[in-house]
Motif scaffolding. Structure first.
Motif, PDB file in Angstrom:
ATOM      1  N   GLY A 295       0.801  -1.218   0.000  1.00 31.36           N
ATOM      2  CA  GLY A 295       0.000   0.000   0.000  1.00 31.36           C
ATOM      3  C   GLY A 295       0.828   1.259   0.000  1.00 31.36           C
ATOM      4  N   ILE A 296       2.040   1.180  -0.533  1.00 32.46           N
ATOM      5  CA  ILE A 296       2.944   2.333  -0.561  1.00 32.46           C
ATOM      6  C   ILE A 296       2.719   3.129  -1.838  1.00 32.46           C
ATOM      7  N   ASP A 297       2.472   4.417  -1.685  1.00 29.03           N
ATOM      8  CA  ASP A 297       2.260   5.269  -2.859  1.00 29.03           C
ATOM      9  C   ASP A 297       3.240   6.439  -2.928  1.00 29.03           C
ATOM     10  N   THR A 298       4.192   6.488  -1.991  1.00 26.56           N
ATOM     11  CA  THR A 298       5.222   7.523  -1.985  1.00 26.56           C
ATOM     12  C   THR A 298       6.579   6.869  -1.773  1.00 26.56           C
ATOM     13  N   VAL A 299       7.551   7.243  -2.599  1.00 27.59           N
ATOM     14  CA  VAL A 299       8.912   6.757  -2.381  1.00 27.59           C
ATOM     15  C   VAL A 299       9.844   7.953  -2.232  1.00 27.59           C
ATOM     16  N   ILE A 300      10.719   7.863  -1.238  1.00 23.11           N
ATOM     17  CA  ILE A 300      11.764   8.844  -1.014  1.00 23.11           C
ATOM     18  C   ILE A 300      13.037   8.240  -1.569  1.00 23.11           C
ATOM     19  N   VAL A 301      13.616   8.875  -2.578  1.00 25.92           N
ATOM     20  CA  VAL A 301      14.667   8.233  -3.366  1.00 25.92           C
ATOM     21  C   VAL A 301      16.032   8.874  -3.115  1.00 25.92           C
ATOM     22  N   GLY A 302      17.017   8.011  -2.879  1.00 24.36           N
ATOM     23  CA  GLY A 302      18.406   8.430  -2.767  1.00 24.36           C
ATOM     24  C   GLY A 302      19.305   7.363  -3.351  1.00 24.36           C
ATOM     25  N   GLY A 303      20.609   7.627  -3.376  1.00 22.07           N
ATOM     26  CA  GLY A 303      21.543   6.635  -3.875  1.00 22.07           C
ATOM     27  C   GLY A 303      22.409   7.149  -5.001  1.00 22.07           C
ATOM     28  N   ILE A 304      22.878   6.233  -5.839  1.00 23.70           N
ATOM     29  CA  ILE A 304      23.810   6.585  -6.914  1.00 23.70           C
ATOM     30  C   ILE A 304      23.436   5.894  -8.217  1.00 23.70           C
ATOM     31  N   VAL A 305      23.896   6.512  -9.311  1.00 26.09           N
ATOM     32  CA  VAL A 305      24.318   7.903  -9.395  1.00 26.09           C
ATOM     33  C   VAL A 305      23.100   8.735  -9.756  1.00 26.09           C
ATOM     34  N   THR A 306      23.154  10.010  -9.427  1.00 23.69           N
ATOM     35  CA  THR A 306      21.986  10.870  -9.619  1.00 23.69           C
ATOM     36  C   THR A 306      21.493  10.841 -11.058  1.00 23.69           C
ATOM     37  N   ASN A 307      22.428  10.902 -11.991  1.00 16.65           N
ATOM     38  CA  ASN A 307      22.067  10.975 -13.411  1.00 16.65           C
ATOM     39  C   ASN A 307      21.837   9.619 -14.051  1.00 16.65           C
ATOM     40  N   GLY A 308      22.021   8.529 -13.295  1.00 21.62           N
ATOM     41  CA  GLY A 308      21.837   7.182 -13.821  1.00 21.62           C
ATOM     42  C   GLY A 308      20.677   6.469 -13.168  1.00 21.62           C
ATOM     43  N   GLY A 309      20.996   5.589 -12.214  1.00 20.57           N
ATOM     44  CA  GLY A 309      19.958   4.797 -11.563  1.00 20.57           C
ATOM     45  C   GLY A 309      18.911   5.619 -10.837  1.00 20.57           C
ATOM     46  N   VAL A 310      19.331   6.703 -10.195  1.00 23.67           N
ATOM     47  CA  VAL A 310      18.368   7.540  -9.463  1.00 23.67           C
ATOM     48  C   VAL A 310      17.392   8.200 -10.425  1.00 23.67           C
ATOM     49  N   ALA A 311      17.901   8.844 -11.459  1.00 23.51           N
ATOM     50  CA  ALA A 311      17.037   9.542 -12.414  1.00 23.51           C
ATOM     51  C   ALA A 311      16.093   8.580 -13.122  1.00 23.51           C
TER      52      ALA A 311
END
Length: 204
Positions: free
Chosen positions: A133-149
């Protein structure tokens, strides 16, 4: 976000914070491929992880995976092999030290193996989020322009609300990180790890 923040419907999702990327004895460490901004992420994210869990939230770790093929040679995309020629047998292999989430953040509540940039591509991530029932994700990690984006964009396409951690993700070049934050600005709110932790604590 602030008015409707429900930790129980929220997951912290980190991308690729693994020993092979961050640990000195991991694949990237052995190849002297590192950045101070990346190394600083686990310590900055950990208080947010703890605050969200205490408020009833969930922590999901998405981890880059190189599937072992014949003779344990990794099944690797040609572009990645050209970009990172030092990758070889055992690197990012399931069950190996390098594939594991860094100790400072482990263990996650759920771990998702991923074979490409996005944590949604050919993984069980969406299944886990929907079932919880999760509808919001708080995203961090690496790399910003790759996996994160890629993950933020794929979440947006699935109508999953995203919060991007401005100091909870990083790239090998600061200017690339900054430019990507700007490019992703229209997809959802952005805030620091401390701001997100305070919101989780305030919602309890």
């Amino acid at each position: 976000m602030a008015e409707n923040f429900d930790p129980k419907r929220t997951a912290l999702l980190t991308i690729d914070l693994q020993n092979d990327f961050l640990h000195p004895e991991g694949a990237y460490g052995r190849a002297n491929q590192r950045a101070d901004a990346i190394a600083a992420l686990p310590a900055r994210i950990r208080p947010l992880r703890d605050a969200l869990r205490a408020a009833g939230g969930t922590y999901v770790s998405a981890q880059f995976t190189l599937v072992p093929g014949p003779n344990d040679e990794p099944l690797i995309s040609p572009h990645l092999k050209e970009l990172r020629p030092f990758l070889g047998k055992g690197d990012f292999a399931p069950g190996k030290f390098g594939h594991q989430l860094v100790d400072e953040l482990g263990p996650a509540d759920y771990t998702v193996e991923k074979v490409a940039y996005s944590a949604f591509y050919q993984t069980r991530l969406e299944f886990i989020l929907r079932k919880l029932g999760i509808d919001t994700v708080i995203v961090g990690g690496i790399v910003t322009n790759g996996g994160v984006a890629s993950t933020v964009r794929d979440a947006h396409l699935r109508d999953i609300h995203t919060v991007l951690l401005t100091d909870g993700c990083a790239a090998f070049k600061d200017e690339v990180h900054a430019a990507t934050l700007t490019a992703l600005g229209s997809l959802g709110p952005q805030m620091t790890c401390a701001e997100a932790a305070a919101m989780a604590e305030g919602a309890t």
